[in-house]
Scaffold this motif. Structure first.
Motif, PDB file in Angstrom:
ATOM      1  N   UNK A 114      18.369 -10.765-106.746  1.00  0.00           N
ATOM      2  CA  UNK A 114      17.432 -10.553-107.853  1.00  0.00           C
ATOM      3  C   UNK A 114      16.548  -9.328-107.587  1.00  0.00           C
ATOM      4  N   UNK A 115      16.091  -9.176-106.344  1.00  0.00           N
ATOM      5  CA  UNK A 115      15.246  -8.033-106.000  1.00  0.00           C
ATOM      6  C   UNK A 115      16.022  -6.727-106.137  1.00  0.00           C
ATOM      7  N   UNK A 116      17.274  -6.726-105.682  1.00  0.00           N
ATOM      8  CA  UNK A 116      18.105  -5.531-105.818  1.00  0.00           C
ATOM      9  C   UNK A 116      18.315  -5.196-107.284  1.00  0.00           C
ATOM     10  N   UNK A 117      18.601  -6.198-108.092  1.00  0.00           N
ATOM     11  CA  UNK A 117      18.851  -5.994-109.516  1.00  0.00           C
ATOM     12  C   UNK A 117      17.625  -5.389-110.203  1.00  0.00           C
ATOM     13  N   UNK A 118      16.455  -5.906-109.873  1.00  0.00           N
ATOM     14  CA  UNK A 118      15.216  -5.394-110.469  1.00  0.00           C
ATOM     15  C   UNK A 118      15.002  -3.930-110.099  1.00  0.00           C
ATOM     16  N   UNK A 119      15.250  -3.602-108.833  1.00  0.00           N
ATOM     17  CA  UNK A 119      15.016  -2.231-108.388  1.00  0.00           C
ATOM     18  C   UNK A 119      16.008  -1.247-109.009  1.00  0.00           C
ATOM     19  N   UNK A 120      17.262  -1.651-109.143  1.00  0.00           N
ATOM     20  CA  UNK A 120      18.253  -0.798-109.804  1.00  0.00           C
ATOM     21  C   UNK A 120      17.819  -0.507-111.237  1.00  0.00           C
ATOM     22  N   UNK A 121      17.493  -1.551-111.962  1.00  0.00           N
ATOM     23  CA  UNK A 121      17.118  -1.384-113.370  1.00  0.00           C
ATOM     24  C   UNK A 121      15.858  -0.539-113.508  1.00  0.00           C
ATOM     25  N   UNK A 122      14.870  -0.771-112.651  1.00  0.00           N
ATOM     26  CA  UNK A 122      13.621  -0.025-112.727  1.00  0.00           C
ATOM     27  C   UNK A 122      13.851   1.455-112.433  1.00  0.00           C
ATOM     28  N   UNK A 123      14.690   1.760-111.451  1.00  0.00           N
ATOM     29  CA  UNK A 123      14.959   3.151-111.099  1.00  0.00           C
ATOM     30  C   UNK A 123      15.664   3.879-112.238  1.00  0.00           C
ATOM     31  N   UNK A 124      16.664   3.227-112.841  1.00  0.00           N
ATOM     32  CA  UNK A 124      17.369   3.847-113.962  1.00  0.00           C
ATOM     33  C   UNK A 124      16.437   4.021-115.160  1.00  0.00           C
ATOM     34  N   UNK A 125      15.658   2.980-115.470  1.00  0.00           N
ATOM     35  CA  UNK A 125      14.743   3.048-116.614  1.00  0.00           C
ATOM     36  C   UNK A 125      13.727   4.169-116.434  1.00  0.00           C
ATOM     37  N   UNK A 126      13.253   4.387-115.214  1.00  0.00           N
ATOM     38  CA  UNK A 126      12.270   5.433-114.959  1.00  0.00           C
ATOM     39  C   UNK A 126      12.839   6.818-115.274  1.00  0.00           C
ATOM     40  N   UNK A 127      14.081   7.056-114.873  1.00  0.00           N
ATOM     41  CA  UNK A 127      14.681   8.372-115.133  1.00  0.00           C
ATOM     42  C   UNK A 127      15.026   8.532-116.607  1.00  0.00           C
ATOM     43  N   UNK A 128      15.444   7.446-117.263  1.00  0.00           N
ATOM     44  CA  UNK A 128      15.665   7.518-118.710  1.00  0.00           C
ATOM     45  C   UNK A 128      14.365   7.924-119.403  1.00  0.00           C
ATOM     46  N   UNK A 129      13.262   7.295-119.013  1.00  0.00           N
ATOM     47  CA  UNK A 129      11.960   7.616-119.609  1.00  0.00           C
ATOM     48  C   UNK A 129      11.574   9.075-119.334  1.00  0.00           C
ATOM     49  N   UNK A 130      11.885   9.580-118.149  1.00  0.00           N
ATOM     50  CA  UNK A 130      11.604  10.980-117.835  1.00  0.00           C
ATOM     51  C   UNK A 130      12.379  11.908-118.772  1.00  0.00           C
ATOM     52  N   UNK A 131      13.659  11.578-119.005  1.00  0.00           N
ATOM     53  CA  UNK A 131      14.481  12.399-119.885  1.00  0.00           C
ATOM     54  C   UNK A 131      13.981  12.385-121.318  1.00  0.00           C
ATOM     55  N   UNK A 132      13.504  11.221-121.763  1.00  0.00           N
ATOM     56  CA  UNK A 132      12.938  11.125-123.114  1.00  0.00           C
ATOM     57  C   UNK A 132      11.689  11.990-123.214  1.00  0.00           C
ATOM     58  N   UNK A 133      10.813  11.888-122.214  1.00  0.00           N
ATOM     59  CA  UNK A 133       9.571  12.662-122.217  1.00  0.00           C
ATOM     60  C   UNK A 133       9.835  14.165-122.192  1.00  0.00           C
ATOM     61  N   UNK A 134      10.932  14.554-121.525  1.00  0.00           N
ATOM     62  CA  UNK A 134      11.278  15.976-121.428  1.00  0.00           C
ATOM     63  C   UNK A 134      12.032  16.476-122.649  1.00  0.00           C
ATOM     64  N   UNK A 135      12.369  15.579-123.571  1.00  0.00           N
ATOM     65  CA  UNK A 135      13.089  15.974-124.768  1.00  0.00           C
ATOM     66  C   UNK A 135      14.574  16.206-124.567  1.00  0.00           C
ATOM     67  N   UNK A 136      15.124  15.665-123.468  1.00  0.00           N
ATOM     68  CA  UNK A 136      16.552  15.855-123.190  1.00  0.00           C
ATOM     69  C   UNK A 136      17.430  14.975-124.077  1.00  0.00           C
ATOM     70  N   UNK A 137      16.916  13.792-124.400  1.00  0.00           N
ATOM     71  CA  UNK A 137      17.660  12.841-125.209  1.00  0.00           C
ATOM     72  C   UNK A 137      16.681  11.830-125.772  1.00  0.00           C
ATOM     73  N   UNK A 138      17.173  10.901-126.569  1.00  0.00           N
ATOM     74  CA  UNK A 138      16.309   9.868-127.145  1.00  0.00           C
ATOM     75  C   UNK A 138      16.753   8.490-126.659  1.00  0.00           C
ATOM     76  N   UNK A 139      15.770   7.617-126.478  1.00  0.00           N
ATOM     77  CA  UNK A 139      16.052   6.226-126.098  1.00  0.00           C
ATOM     78  C   UNK A 139      14.784   5.419-126.377  1.00  0.00           C
ATOM     79  N   UNK A 140      14.810   4.536-127.362  1.00  0.00           N
ATOM     80  CA  UNK A 140      13.596   3.814-127.736  1.00  0.00           C
ATOM     81  C   UNK A 140      13.124   2.794-126.714  1.00  0.00           C
ATOM     82  N   UNK A 141      14.036   2.319-125.857  1.00  0.00           N
ATOM     83  CA  UNK A 141      13.665   1.268-124.896  1.00  0.00           C
ATOM     84  C   UNK A 141      14.421   1.497-123.584  1.00  0.00           C
TER      85      UNK A 141
END
Length: 206
Positions: free
Chosen positions: A124-151
């Protein structure tokens, strides 16, 4: 020839590496303390000195393997390049068609975790960390205007669920889907989550 005297930390790591190898070879249910000890040429008592039960050894072995995977993920996501390139590199590595080598181990772990609470917590801890790491970079890309992702968090959950499911199909049920087709599905899913065409993902994510 006398064995080199190892520090406590070095000995524990040696035991954990051997335990991971034995779990991959024999499975969680079948592996024994004696198997790990024999692989290292040491006594059962030495293994038990560091890990008092098989259950504790198995949970620690999975945590050790998980940290190695997370270190590689952090390396890929921490590169100085676009968020899209980092995401594509990480997803391609993590996918069962990529270079990650631990899928048989993790499928074993998922099964054993149904009966072993300590192992379930590791997973469970590994799963949470994987998802959090991916979500963080997705959010970075959205903020930079590279792509869109509402969630970004939901996108990370859907992506990892797809990758985990494909891992089972390719590892446990060989022949159900080809590796080439599975990789196409992974690319299509990532592109869809980021509001891109697959062609744009392949071009811009190189």
């Amino acid at each position: 020839m006398a064995r080199v005297r190892l520090s406590v930390a070095e000995r524990r790591e040696e035991i954990l590496r051997a335990a991971v190898e034995q779990i991959e070879e024999r499975g969680v249910a079948a592996v024994r303390i004696a198997d790990v000890a024999q692989a290292l040429g040491v006594s059962n008592a030495l293994v038990l000195y560091h890990f008092s039960t098989k259950e504790k050894l198995v949970a620690a072995a999975f945590a050790y393997a998980a940290e190695a995977d997370l270190a590689r993920l952090r390396e890929l996501l921490g590169r100085r390049t676009t968020a899209l390139r980092r995401l594509r590199a990480a997803v391609r590595w993590y996918a069962p068609t990529g270079q990650a080598k631990g899928w048989r181990l993790w499928i074993e772990g998922w099964s054993a975790a149904l009966r072993e609470p300590p192992l379930r917590e590791v997973g469970r801890a590994l799963d949470r960390q994987w998802k959090a790491a991916l979500a963080e970079v997705v959010a970075e890309g959205v903020a930079a205007g590279e792509f869109t992702c509402p969630d970004p968090a939901a996108a990370a959950l859907r992506l990892t669920a797809l990758l985990d499911g494909l891992a089972v199909q390719l590892t446990a049920y060989g022949g159900t889907v080809s590796r080439i087709r599975a990789q196409e599905w992974v690319d299509e899913a990532l592109a869809r989550e980021l509001g891109l065409t697959r062609e744009a993902l392949l071009t811009q994510g190189r």
